[in-house]
Design a protein around this motif. Sequence first.
Motif, PDB file in Angstrom:
ATOM      1  N   ASN A   1      33.929  21.784 -12.569  1.00  0.00           N
ATOM      2  CA  ASN A   1      35.239  21.326 -13.034  1.00  0.00           C
ATOM      3  C   ASN A   1      35.994  20.694 -11.868  1.00  0.00           C
ATOM      4  O   ASN A   1      35.522  20.695 -10.734  1.00  0.00           O
ATOM      5  CB  ASN A   1      36.049  22.456 -13.696  1.00  0.00           C
ATOM      6  CG  ASN A   1      36.238  23.654 -12.791  1.00  0.00           C
ATOM      7  OD1 ASN A   1      36.329  23.516 -11.575  1.00  0.00           O
ATOM      8  ND2 ASN A   1      36.320  24.841 -13.383  1.00  0.00           N
ATOM      9  N   GLN A   2      37.146  20.171 -12.163  1.00  0.00           N
ATOM     10  CA  GLN A   2      37.852  19.328 -11.190  1.00  0.00           C
ATOM     11  C   GLN A   2      38.393  20.136 -10.018  1.00  0.00           C
ATOM     12  O   GLN A   2      38.937  21.230 -10.182  1.00  0.00           O
ATOM     13  CB  GLN A   2      39.006  18.610 -11.882  1.00  0.00           C
ATOM     14  CG  GLN A   2      39.593  17.475 -11.071  1.00  0.00           C
ATOM     15  CD  GLN A   2      40.534  16.626 -11.913  1.00  0.00           C
ATOM     16  OE1 GLN A   2      41.183  17.118 -12.808  1.00  0.00           O
ATOM     17  NE2 GLN A   2      40.606  15.348 -11.610  1.00  0.00           N
ATOM     18  N   ILE A   3      38.225  19.585  -8.828  1.00  0.00           N
ATOM     19  CA  ILE A   3      38.831  20.158  -7.633  1.00  0.00           C
ATOM     20  C   ILE A   3      39.701  19.087  -6.984  1.00  0.00           C
ATOM     21  O   ILE A   3      39.566  17.893  -7.275  1.00  0.00           O
ATOM     22  CB  ILE A   3      37.783  20.686  -6.636  1.00  0.00           C
ATOM     23  CG1 ILE A   3      36.902  19.544  -6.109  1.00  0.00           C
ATOM     24  CG2 ILE A   3      36.935  21.784  -7.263  1.00  0.00           C
ATOM     25  CD1 ILE A   3      35.990  19.967  -4.972  1.00  0.00           C
ATOM     26  N   ASP A   4      40.572  19.524  -6.092  1.00  0.00           N
ATOM     27  CA  ASP A   4      41.475  18.586  -5.416  1.00  0.00           C
ATOM     28  C   ASP A   4      41.012  18.238  -4.013  1.00  0.00           C
ATOM     29  O   ASP A   4      41.366  17.179  -3.484  1.00  0.00           O
ATOM     30  CB  ASP A   4      42.884  19.187  -5.332  1.00  0.00           C
ATOM     31  CG  ASP A   4      43.544  19.282  -6.692  1.00  0.00           C
ATOM     32  OD1 ASP A   4      43.804  18.219  -7.298  1.00  0.00           O
ATOM     33  OD2 ASP A   4      43.808  20.407  -7.160  1.00  0.00           O
ATOM     34  N   GLY A   5      40.264  19.126  -3.395  1.00  0.00           N
ATOM     35  CA  GLY A   5      39.846  18.913  -2.020  1.00  0.00           C
ATOM     36  C   GLY A   5      38.798  17.832  -1.878  1.00  0.00           C
ATOM     37  O   GLY A   5      38.122  17.456  -2.827  1.00  0.00           O
ATOM     38  N   GLY A   6      38.668  17.348  -0.656  1.00  0.00           N
ATOM     39  CA  GLY A   6      37.643  16.367  -0.334  1.00  0.00           C
ATOM     40  C   GLY A   6      36.845  16.831   0.873  1.00  0.00           C
ATOM     41  O   GLY A   6      37.341  17.580   1.717  1.00  0.00           O
ATOM     42  N   SER A   7      35.601  16.395   0.958  1.00  0.00           N
ATOM     43  CA  SER A   7      34.753  16.809   2.080  1.00  0.00           C
ATOM     44  C   SER A   7      35.165  16.109   3.363  1.00  0.00           C
ATOM     45  O   SER A   7      35.422  14.909   3.391  1.00  0.00           O
ATOM     46  CB  SER A   7      33.290  16.489   1.775  1.00  0.00           C
ATOM     47  OG  SER A   7      32.478  16.737   2.911  1.00  0.00           O
ATOM     48  N   ILE A   8      35.184  16.882   4.447  1.00  0.00           N
ATOM     49  CA  ILE A   8      35.461  16.312   5.775  1.00  0.00           C
ATOM     50  C   ILE A   8      34.184  16.295   6.627  1.00  0.00           C
ATOM     51  O   ILE A   8      34.247  16.174   7.849  1.00  0.00           O
ATOM     52  CB  ILE A   8      36.586  17.090   6.490  1.00  0.00           C
ATOM     53  CG1 ILE A   8      36.199  18.555   6.697  1.00  0.00           C
ATOM     54  CG2 ILE A   8      37.879  16.981   5.708  1.00  0.00           C
ATOM     55  CD1 ILE A   8      37.228  19.355   7.496  1.00  0.00           C
ATOM     56  N   LYS A   9      33.026  16.392   5.957  1.00  0.00           N
ATOM     57  CA  LYS A   9      31.762  16.457   6.688  1.00  0.00           C
ATOM     58  C   LYS A   9      31.540  15.235   7.569  1.00  0.00           C
ATOM     59  O   LYS A   9      31.139  15.362   8.734  1.00  0.00           O
ATOM     60  CB  LYS A   9      30.583  16.599   5.714  1.00  0.00           C
ATOM     61  CG  LYS A   9      29.238  16.756   6.424  1.00  0.00           C
ATOM     62  CD  LYS A   9      28.071  16.879   5.453  1.00  0.00           C
ATOM     63  CE  LYS A   9      27.674  15.535   4.874  1.00  0.00           C
ATOM     64  NZ  LYS A   9      26.415  15.601   4.100  1.00  0.00           N
ATOM     65  N   GLU A  10      31.813  14.048   7.042  1.00  0.00           N
ATOM     66  CA  GLU A  10      31.577  12.833   7.826  1.00  0.00           C
ATOM     67  C   GLU A  10      32.451  12.801   9.076  1.00  0.00           C
ATOM     68  O   GLU A  10      32.026  12.319  10.129  1.00  0.00           O
ATOM     69  CB  GLU A  10      31.828  11.592   6.964  1.00  0.00           C
ATOM     70  CG  GLU A  10      30.755  11.337   5.921  1.00  0.00           C
ATOM     71  CD  GLU A  10      30.923   9.979   5.256  1.00  0.00           C
ATOM     72  OE1 GLU A  10      31.576   9.102   5.860  1.00  0.00           O
ATOM     73  OE2 GLU A  10      30.406   9.804   4.144  1.00  0.00           O
ATOM     74  N   ILE A  11      33.653  13.302   8.961  1.00  0.00           N
ATOM     75  CA  ILE A  11      34.535  13.370  10.130  1.00  0.00           C
ATOM     76  C   ILE A  11      33.975  14.357  11.156  1.00  0.00           C
ATOM     77  O   ILE A  11      33.929  14.077  12.352  1.00  0.00           O
ATOM     78  CB  ILE A  11      35.958  13.779   9.706  1.00  0.00           C
ATOM     79  CG1 ILE A  11      36.569  12.713   8.806  1.00  0.00           C
ATOM     80  CG2 ILE A  11      36.839  14.022  10.926  1.00  0.00           C
ATOM     81  CD1 ILE A  11      37.903  13.100   8.205  1.00  0.00           C
ATOM     82  N   LEU A  12      33.519  15.501  10.672  1.00  0.00           N
ATOM     83  CA  LEU A  12      32.969  16.512  11.570  1.00  0.00           C
ATOM     84  C   LEU A  12      31.769  15.992  12.354  1.00  0.00           C
ATOM     85  O   LEU A  12      31.621  16.264  13.544  1.00  0.00           O
ATOM     86  CB  LEU A  12      32.546  17.749  10.774  1.00  0.00           C
ATOM     87  CG  LEU A  12      33.663  18.643  10.236  1.00  0.00           C
ATOM     88  CD1 LEU A  12      33.087  19.689   9.289  1.00  0.00           C
ATOM     89  CD2 LEU A  12      34.413  19.322  11.373  1.00  0.00           C
ATOM     90  N   PHE A  13      30.917  15.232  11.675  1.00  0.00           N
ATOM     91  CA  PHE A  13      29.665  14.819  12.304  1.00  0.00           C
ATOM     92  C   PHE A  13      29.745  13.476  13.022  1.00  0.00           C
ATOM     93  O   PHE A  13      28.826  13.098  13.738  1.00  0.00           O
ATOM     94  CB  PHE A  13      28.548  14.774  11.263  1.00  0.00           C
ATOM     95  CG  PHE A  13      28.182  16.142  10.714  1.00  0.00           C
ATOM     96  CD1 PHE A  13      28.545  17.296  11.382  1.00  0.00           C
ATOM     97  CD2 PHE A  13      27.482  16.265   9.530  1.00  0.00           C
ATOM     98  CE1 PHE A  13      28.209  18.552  10.888  1.00  0.00           C
ATOM     99  CE2 PHE A  13      27.136  17.510   9.026  1.00  0.00           C
ATOM    100  CZ  PHE A  13      27.511  18.658   9.701  1.00  0.00           C
ATOM    101  N   SER A  14      30.847  12.745  12.837  1.00  0.00           N
ATOM    102  CA  SER A  14      30.974  11.442  13.506  1.00  0.00           C
ATOM    103  C   SER A  14      32.201  11.353  14.400  1.00  0.00           C
ATOM    104  O   SER A  14      32.284  10.475  15.251  1.00  0.00           O
ATOM    105  CB  SER A  14      31.057  10.324  12.458  1.00  0.00           C
ATOM    106  OG  SER A  14      32.275  10.394  11.732  1.00  0.00           O
ATOM    107  N   ASN A  15      33.176  12.258  14.171  1.00  0.00           N
ATOM    108  CA  ASN A  15      34.452  12.234  14.889  1.00  0.00           C
ATOM    109  C   ASN A  15      35.113  10.866  14.855  1.00  0.00           C
ATOM    110  O   ASN A  15      35.604  10.351  15.848  1.00  0.00           O
ATOM    111  CB  ASN A  15      34.299  12.682  16.350  1.00  0.00           C
ATOM    112  CG  ASN A  15      35.655  12.945  17.007  1.00  0.00           C
ATOM    113  OD1 ASN A  15      36.628  13.209  16.324  1.00  0.00           O
ATOM    114  ND2 ASN A  15      35.709  12.852  18.322  1.00  0.00           N
ATOM    115  N   GLN A  16      35.114  10.278  13.661  1.00  0.00           N
ATOM    116  CA  GLN A  16      35.807   9.014  13.467  1.00  0.00           C
ATOM    117  C   GLN A  16      36.990   9.220  12.534  1.00  0.00           C
ATOM    118  O   GLN A  16      37.027  10.171  11.755  1.00  0.00           O
ATOM    119  CB  GLN A  16      34.847   7.964  12.893  1.00  0.00           C
ATOM    120  CG  GLN A  16      33.704   7.602  13.829  1.00  0.00           C
ATOM    121  CD  GLN A  16      32.775   6.568  13.216  1.00  0.00           C
ATOM    122  OE1 GLN A  16      33.090   5.954  12.202  1.00  0.00           O
ATOM    123  NE2 GLN A  16      31.621   6.365  13.837  1.00  0.00           N
TER     124      GLN A  16
END
Length: 470
Positions: free
Chosen positions: A349-364
């Motif tokens: 079902n619907q959630i509001d959060g978004g993944s920050i994985k790409e930020i964690l692994f690229s620091n961009q």
Amino acid sequence: MKIKFICFSILLFILNSCKLKQEKSDSPNFILFLTDDQSWSGTSVQMSPDHPSSQSFYYETPNLKKLSERGMVFSRGYSASPVCSPSRYSIQFGKTAARLKIIRVGMNTSHIDHNQPNTIPKVLKDINPEYKTAHFGKWGIDADPSILGYDFHDGKNGNKEGGFNNDNSQWKISFSEDPKNIFSLTGKAINFIEKQKENNKPFFLQLSHYALHTNLISKKSTYEKYLTKKKYSETDHPGFAAMNEDLDQGLGLILNKIEELDLSENTYIIYTADNGSVPTIPARKFYKKSINYPLSRGKWDAMEGGIRVPFIIAGPGIEPESINNVPVSGYDLLPTIIDIIDPNYKFNNQIDGGSIKEILFSNQIKSIKRETNGLIFHVPYENKIALERAHSSIIRDNFKLIKFRDNGEINLFNLNSDISELNNLIDSFPNIGKELETTLENYLKNVKSIKWRDGINWKNIDINEVNSFY
């Protein structure tokens, strides 16, 4: 030929099974270290390179400093709410407090489906049934932790289990060798970690400390150290500092155990708080300077001091000593954890959060994909110890809009240049203000959130009986 094909098929099945088993056994571990009422600027970590005062030279947290050096500091990390229970719900379900319709402590939560499938432990087990999950410490949710999927827990604990009196005695200094249950909770966590290591099971552990919520309890030896230490601000408090350092010692024990068990290369450690610090000790409605300085105000208000909190993540693939300025929230943790394990997973079902994985692994500096473009905060009641004005806010990029419900007043701040929220820019940027206000109001309408009504504080009442929704 047919026999060869069958043999080949069996061999392929065995190889795939072995591969799957290997992938399961390599599933990473997660430890969420959740503190209570901790100031963004009240640790040894400089949370923002642009703000030297985001680091304290009075409060000492050397183990948090060590964790920050191993991973990424989010200089704009936010709790989902300026008070504890809504934040704790948001972390578990990946949803805003506004969507969940829990906006304060002491609410009747009969309207919330605690059995819903999207919780951190349930989704982890859906992906890999081998995961073992545990919660120890302050819970703050009106359902047994097992209902949300936790295998091991120590109950539906609240502030009282950690040593809290809701009277003036909460501000008096007292001593214990296990202040705020810091070390007994740490012992439970270590026992759980050791057991999973022994059984070769991946795990998720949420260690939710009662500190730094009052009462002011610390080890006597720690307190005495701060009695003679130089103060750098009128808000520096030896009792609060001692409890802070004792809490940090608990973190150090966890970090040492992870190293001792050789789990560092497969374990993510997440450190954050349920909301900002109380603005003063004792708590006062009016004051010149907050404990959360340079942030404005503190716990109870959706100003920066109430919602901007320590937010640090360390683990495999994350660049050591990295800092990122993208706004992130506690309700981003569920999708982030799941994205690390299985990027193809679809929530039920619907959630509001978004993944920050790409930020964690690229620091961009990357935008986070959420259903709503911005972080939403909703405080639709008057709190007499705080601003005493119902308000909602939205943060998008550098801008933050706050809307007061009593008269519709709009405040707009550029947090890049005005972290203390002193200069209202609504007249200078009316279009940005209108866009953010529209997004905020549309979101509250779409999720049918609770609507402010004069004289209603939403404590211990059935929200459906009041029937005040967007």
